[in-house]
Structure formats: structure tokens, C-alpha cells
Motif scaffolding. Structure first.
Motif, PDB file in Angstrom:
ATOM      1  N   ALA A  48       0.836  -1.203   0.000  1.00  0.00           N
ATOM      2  CA  ALA A  48       0.000   0.000   0.000  1.00  0.00           C
ATOM      3  C   ALA A  48       0.871   1.253   0.000  1.00  0.00           C
ATOM      4  O   ALA A  48       0.551   2.239  -0.688  1.00  0.00           O
ATOM      5  CB  ALA A  48      -0.941  -0.005   1.198  1.00  0.00           C
ATOM      6  N   ARG A  52       0.811   4.149  -2.759  1.00  0.00           N
ATOM      7  CA  ARG A  52       0.570   5.535  -2.335  1.00  0.00           C
ATOM      8  C   ARG A  52       1.656   6.461  -2.875  1.00  0.00           C
ATOM      9  O   ARG A  52       1.368   7.553  -3.388  1.00  0.00           O
ATOM     10  CB  ARG A  52       0.511   5.580  -0.811  1.00  0.00           C
ATOM     11  CG  ARG A  52      -0.002   6.868  -0.264  1.00  0.00           C
ATOM     12  CD  ARG A  52      -0.274   6.764   1.245  1.00  0.00           C
ATOM     13  NE  ARG A  52      -0.886   7.983   1.698  1.00  0.00           N
ATOM     14  CZ  ARG A  52      -0.213   9.053   2.083  1.00  0.00           C
ATOM     15  NH1 ARG A  52       1.112   9.049   2.072  1.00  0.00           N
ATOM     16  NH2 ARG A  52      -0.847  10.149   2.464  1.00  0.00           N
ATOM     17  N   HIS A  56       0.861   9.607  -5.485  1.00  0.00           N
ATOM     18  CA  HIS A  56       1.198  10.979  -5.095  1.00  0.00           C
ATOM     19  C   HIS A  56       2.288  11.573  -5.989  1.00  0.00           C
ATOM     20  O   HIS A  56       2.349  12.796  -6.154  1.00  0.00           O
ATOM     21  CB  HIS A  56       1.584  11.041  -3.620  1.00  0.00           C
ATOM     22  CG  HIS A  56       0.397  11.006  -2.707  1.00  0.00           C
ATOM     23  ND1 HIS A  56      -0.322  12.130  -2.367  1.00  0.00           N
ATOM     24  CD2 HIS A  56      -0.219   9.967  -2.092  1.00  0.00           C
ATOM     25  CE1 HIS A  56      -1.321  11.798  -1.574  1.00  0.00           C
ATOM     26  NE2 HIS A  56      -1.286  10.478  -1.392  1.00  0.00           N
ATOM     27  N   CYS A 109      -3.771   2.859  -4.329  1.00  0.00           N
ATOM     28  CA  CYS A 109      -4.019   4.201  -3.805  1.00  0.00           C
ATOM     29  C   CYS A 109      -4.688   4.974  -4.921  1.00  0.00           C
ATOM     30  O   CYS A 109      -4.120   5.144  -6.005  1.00  0.00           O
ATOM     31  CB  CYS A 109      -2.726   4.884  -3.373  1.00  0.00           C
ATOM     32  SG  CYS A 109      -3.004   6.577  -2.784  1.00  0.00           S
ATOM     33  N   LEU A 111      -6.548   8.575  -5.847  1.00  0.00           N
ATOM     34  CA  LEU A 111      -6.662   9.966  -5.423  1.00  0.00           C
ATOM     35  C   LEU A 111      -7.648  10.707  -6.311  1.00  0.00           C
ATOM     36  O   LEU A 111      -7.678  10.501  -7.527  1.00  0.00           O
ATOM     37  CB  LEU A 111      -5.302  10.666  -5.513  1.00  0.00           C
ATOM     38  CG  LEU A 111      -4.147  10.039  -4.745  1.00  0.00           C
ATOM     39  CD1 LEU A 111      -2.848  10.769  -5.073  1.00  0.00           C
ATOM     40  CD2 LEU A 111      -4.410  10.069  -3.246  1.00  0.00           C
ATOM     41  N   GLU A 116      -8.410  10.594  -0.690  1.00  0.00           N
ATOM     42  CA  GLU A 116      -7.512   9.450  -0.891  1.00  0.00           C
ATOM     43  C   GLU A 116      -8.208   8.184  -0.427  1.00  0.00           C
ATOM     44  O   GLU A 116      -8.819   8.155   0.633  1.00  0.00           O
ATOM     45  CB  GLU A 116      -6.220   9.666  -0.101  1.00  0.00           C
ATOM     46  CG  GLU A 116      -5.243   8.508  -0.210  1.00  0.00           C
ATOM     47  CD  GLU A 116      -4.009   8.706   0.661  1.00  0.00           C
ATOM     48  OE1 GLU A 116      -2.972   9.087   0.106  1.00  0.00           O
ATOM     49  OE2 GLU A 116      -4.110   8.482   1.887  1.00  0.00           O
ATOM     50  N   VAL A 118      -7.168   4.128   0.063  1.00  0.00           N
ATOM     51  CA  VAL A 118      -6.066   3.159   0.054  1.00  0.00           C
ATOM     52  C   VAL A 118      -6.603   1.807   0.505  1.00  0.00           C
ATOM     53  O   VAL A 118      -7.283   1.719   1.534  1.00  0.00           O
ATOM     54  CB  VAL A 118      -4.910   3.601   0.976  1.00  0.00           C
ATOM     55  CG1 VAL A 118      -3.794   2.563   0.985  1.00  0.00           C
ATOM     56  CG2 VAL A 118      -4.363   4.960   0.542  1.00  0.00           C
TER      57      VAL A 118
END
Length: 195
Positions: A48, A52, A56, A109, A111, A116, A118
Motif C-alpha cells: 500500500a 501511495r 502521489h 491508492c 486519489l 484518498e 487506500v
């Protein structure tokens, strides 16, 4: 509003395309080895964290879009395994995992603006007791070199998977049920992204 895939994985792209979505492909540039080395916690949390970081890494360039980061690793004998990268490593992995049961962990993840979502999905994989000749031929094909766990479910590797328990799309690299749950949590419909 588009779906942006923070990955160069042809399997993840294929899942989205087959599901009616033409994603923007924007591979994330992250140091996976450094992230894994710095990560403390469960194997599920590790994948995860990788997902993430990837999401990002590209999200700032895509405001207003849905950005997906994903990463998969195989948990076998209490060890996480990523991509083998070479024929020799693939052969060694298959000699280790043939006839065994493992968990394919796929971190997601997703967005959307400041929101967000996850989630890590886990699917149990039952590996066949593949012959030495088949292992050598599969490794020589190059197909599994860039695949978590040194296998694919949707191509040549499918010959050597006896069964799975869980979400097949997650094993291929991106869980459509996880993506649907993320979109719903953002107040979006999956069908809004269909071509």
C-alpha cells in the motif's frame, strides 16, 4: 475528468481498457527498494505504501482527475517477492514456489483532489507443480520478468496456476472492485469513465 494510471504496467492498462476506460498513462518514478527498506509494518501495508508513493508522485500534474497508483508483490513463506527481472531469477523463483500456495498482495491508492482511498487486496494463488522444462521455457519467454511473483494469470503463466481464491483482476494488477469502491467513496460512478 480522466483516469490517470501512475504505472507503465501493460496488465494494469489492459484491465482498464477491457473495462471500457482509456486511461492516461503516467508512470511514477519512485525508488521502490528504498521505500521497502524504510517501511516497517505488515506486508499489506508495504505494498500500500508503494502504491501511495506512486499515486502521489503524479497527482500534482493531474488536478481534477482520478489518479491510480498500484503495486503488487507475492507473499510466500513469509517473504515478499517482487519482480524477478532475469531468466535465472525466474527459474529460481519457480523452483521455490512450484506446488505451493501464496498470497498475491496488490496495494491500491486512488486519489481524487484532496480525497484518498487506500486498500490492499489479497488473493490466494495455488501454483502448479510445473515441470523443469516448462519452468525453463516460461522463464526464457521473458513474460514473467517484470511481474510480481514471476507469473502472469492472463497469459502464458496461466498454464501454471491451478486456481486462485479472490479477485482475478487484482492478481493481474488492478482490482476493479477496489477501484469501484474508491470511485463510490468520492461520489463518482464507474460508468462516468467508460468510453
Amino acid at each position: 475528468m480522466r483516469i490517470v494510471l501512475a504505472s507503465s504496467s501493460p496488465s494494469r492498462r489492459m484491465i482498464l481498457v477491457n473495462a471500457g476506460v482509456d486511461p492516461l498513462i503516467r508512470p511514477a518514478d519512485v525508488d521502490e527498494d528504498a521505500l521497502l527498506a524504510a517501511h516497517e509494518g505488515s506486508p499489506a501495508a508495504a505494498v500500500a505504501a508503494l502504491a501511495r508513493a506512486k499515486a502521489h508522485a503524479v497527482a500534482a500534474d493531474h488536478p481534477g482527475d482520478v489518479v491510480i497508483g498500484g503495486d503488487s508483490m507475492l507473499l510466500i513463506d513469509d517473504h515478499l517477492q517482487g519482480k524477478p527481472h532475469t531468466r535465472e531469477a525466474t527459474v529460481a523463483r519457480w523452483h521455490e514456489q512450484a506446488g505451493k500456495v501464496a498470497q498475491l498482495l496488490t496495494g491500491h491508492c486512488i486519489l481524487f483532489g484532496e480525497q484518498e482511498f487506500v486498500e490492499t487486496s489479497a488473493t490466494t494463488v495455488h501454483f502448479a507443480q510445473a515441470s523443469d522444462a516448462d519452468i525453463a521455457a516460461y522463464a526464457a519467454s521473458g513474460e514473467p520478468w517484470q511481474c510480481a511473483g514471476a507469473f502472469t494469470l492472463e497469459a502464458l503463466g496461466g498454464w501454471f496456476i491451478d486456481r486462485i481464491e479472490g479477485d482475478p483482476s487484482s492478481v493481474i494488477g488492478l482490482s476493479l472492485p477496489v477501484l469501484r469502491r474508491a470511485l463510490y467513496s468520492f461520489g463518482l460512478d464507474a460508468s462516468a469513465f467508460w468510453r
